[in-house]
Design an enzyme around this catalytic site. Structure first.
Site, short mmCIF file in Angstrom:
data_model
loop_
_atom_site.label_atom_id
_atom_site.label_comp_id
_atom_site.label_asym_id
_atom_site.label_seq_id
_atom_site.Cartn_x
_atom_site.Cartn_y
_atom_site.Cartn_z
N GLY A 1 -13.55 1.78 -11.37
CA GLY A 1 -12.29 0.97 -10.69
C GLY A 1 -12.83 0.71 -9.67
O GLY A 1 -12.05 -1.07 -9.14
N ASP B 1 -5.87 7.06 -2.58
CA ASP B 1 -4.39 7.63 -2.79
C ASP B 1 -4.77 9.01 -2.05
O ASP B 1 -4.12 9.09 -0.99
CB ASP B 1 -4.60 7.75 -4.46
CG ASP B 1 -3.48 8.49 -4.43
OD1 ASP B 1 -2.28 8.54 -3.79
OD2 ASP B 1 -3.44 8.84 -6.28
N LYS C 1 -2.69 4.15 -0.14
CA LYS C 1 -1.45 3.76 -0.66
C LYS C 1 -0.88 4.43 0.53
O LYS C 1 -1.32 5.49 0.87
CB LYS C 1 -0.73 4.71 -1.57
CG LYS C 1 -1.12 4.48 -3.01
CD LYS C 1 -0.38 5.31 -4.38
CE LYS C 1 -1.48 4.45 -5.08
NZ LYS C 1 -1.14 6.17 -6.75
N PHE D 1 2.17 3.31 -8.55
CA PHE D 1 0.70 3.34 -8.98
C PHE D 1 1.02 2.29 -9.77
O PHE D 1 2.21 1.20 -10.22
CB PHE D 1 0.99 3.85 -10.68
CG PHE D 1 0.06 4.00 -11.55
CD1 PHE D 1 -0.62 5.14 -11.02
CD2 PHE D 1 -0.61 3.35 -12.37
CE1 PHE D 1 -2.53 5.64 -11.58
CE2 PHE D 1 -1.63 3.78 -12.82
CZ PHE D 1 -2.61 5.00 -12.19
N VAL D 2 -0.31 1.44 -9.33
CA VAL D 2 -1.17 0.12 -10.09
C VAL D 2 -1.74 -0.03 -10.53
O VAL D 2 -2.76 1.33 -11.03
CB VAL D 2 -1.48 -0.98 -7.83
CG1 VAL D 2 0.22 -0.63 -7.46
CG2 VAL D 2 -2.11 -0.06 -7.51
N ARG E 1 -7.76 -3.27 -16.50
CA ARG E 1 -8.65 -3.98 -15.57
C ARG E 1 -8.90 -5.29 -15.28
O ARG E 1 -9.46 -5.24 -14.26
CB ARG E 1 -10.03 -2.90 -15.05
CG ARG E 1 -10.01 -1.45 -15.77
CD ARG E 1 -11.05 -0.22 -15.66
NE ARG E 1 -11.56 0.61 -15.81
CZ ARG E 1 -11.71 1.57 -15.31
NH1 ARG E 1 -10.81 0.93 -13.54
NH2 ARG E 1 -10.47 3.14 -15.69
P1 IMP Z 1 -8.12 10.14 -4.65
O1 IMP Z 1 -9.07 10.52 -5.00
O2 IMP Z 1 -6.62 10.35 -5.13
O3 IMP Z 1 -7.94 8.99 -3.41
O4 IMP Z 1 -7.62 8.98 -5.88
C1 IMP Z 1 -8.94 7.97 -5.70
C2 IMP Z 1 -8.73 7.96 -7.35
O5 IMP Z 1 -7.98 7.96 -8.00
C3 IMP Z 1 -9.05 6.21 -6.81
O6 IMP Z 1 -11.27 5.31 -7.26
C4 IMP Z 1 -8.10 5.86 -8.88
O7 IMP Z 1 -9.66 5.55 -9.42
C5 IMP Z 1 -8.07 6.11 -8.94
N1 IMP Z 1 -6.04 6.11 -8.65
C6 IMP Z 1 -5.51 5.96 -7.41
N2 IMP Z 1 -4.25 5.58 -7.63
C7 IMP Z 1 -4.67 5.11 -8.58
C8 IMP Z 1 -2.82 3.89 -8.35
O8 IMP Z 1 -1.94 3.47 -8.30
N3 IMP Z 1 -4.20 3.61 -9.80
C9 IMP Z 1 -5.13 3.70 -10.42
N4 IMP Z 1 -5.92 4.14 -10.45
C10 IMP Z 1 -5.87 5.27 -9.25
MG MG Z 2 -11.51 5.26 -9.05
#
Ligand code: IMP
Ligand code: MG
Length: 186
Positions: free
Chosen positions: A51, A110, A138, A159-160, A172
């Site tokens: 990402g 997130d 977020k 979700f984006v 992407r």
């Molecule tokens: P976390 O560990 O939940 O903070 O998530 C981090 C990873 O989840 C990010 O690096 C993204 O790859 C993926 N992610 C979280 N939210 C989104 C979203 O809204 N769209 C796409 N990927 C997301």
């Molecule tokens: Mg990621």
């Protein structure tokens, strides 16, 4: 692809401007680092795939100092999952981080599980400092509770995709950060 977009949340011009601002802030904060090419080059960027690729590419080209870059893979949102399924670090972290200043770069904060996991692993490696930089954060308690020194944009808890972020590995390459129509992610 265009007809699947619901709304443009952050357009490419806003992103470009903010990336330059983040880079200026990072450059100022790390200005004390020596800028010699050496084995012990003090700054290491660890970018979390996939990402962060587009953000990383734009960010580093605005940063003037010497650095090394390591790309690591972490899986938390396999396939069409819309929330974190637990963090698996699928690549080893570099084993030479002791004494280095480490800046972790990710696309979005997130649940915070990814950054917390990597940050604590880097801290255990005796790095001199660890900071994190995310393009998006977020609006949810777990994201706000996760330390991140550099945040591009705070966004609603939606979700984006685009600018590197995916749904099922798609979208992407969209240059803007967008939301998708309900029927696409249902
Ligand atoms: P976390 O560990 O939940 O903070 O998530 C981090 C990873 O989840 C990010 O690096 C993204 O790859 C993926 N992610 C979280 N939210 C989104 C979203 O809204 N769209 C796409 N990927 C997301
Ligand atoms: Mg990621």
């Amino acid at each position: 692809m265009q007809e699947q977009i619901e709304q443009i949340l952050i357009d490419r011009n806003q992103i470009a401007k903010r990336v330059r601002e983040l880079a200026d802030q990072i450059a100022a904060d790390y200005r004390h680092l020596s800028d010699e090419a050496s084995e012990d080059l003090p700054l290491v960027l660890i970018a979390i795939m996939t990402g962060s690729v587009i953000f990383l590419a734009d960010l580093v080209r605005c940063l003037p100092m010497m650095m090394r870059m390591k790309l690591i893979s972490v899986s938390s949102y396999p396939g069409t999952a819309l929330s974190s399924q637990g963090v698996t670090i699928t690549d080893e972290l570099p084993d030479d981080l002791a004494g280095k200043h480490v800046l972790i770069v990710d696309d979005i904060l997130d649940s915070g599980k990814t950054l917390m996991a990597i940050r604590s692993r880097v801290q255990q490696s005796s790095a001199s400092s660890v900071r994190t930089c995310v393009l998006l954060r977020k609006d949810r308690p777990s994201a706000r509770a996760t330390p991140s020194e550099y945040v591009g944009f705070d966004i609603p808890d939606q979700f984006v995709v685009g600018y590197g972020l995916d749904y099922d590995d798609l979208y992407r390459n969209l240059p803007d950060v967008v939301t998708l129509r309900d029927e696409v992610i249902a």
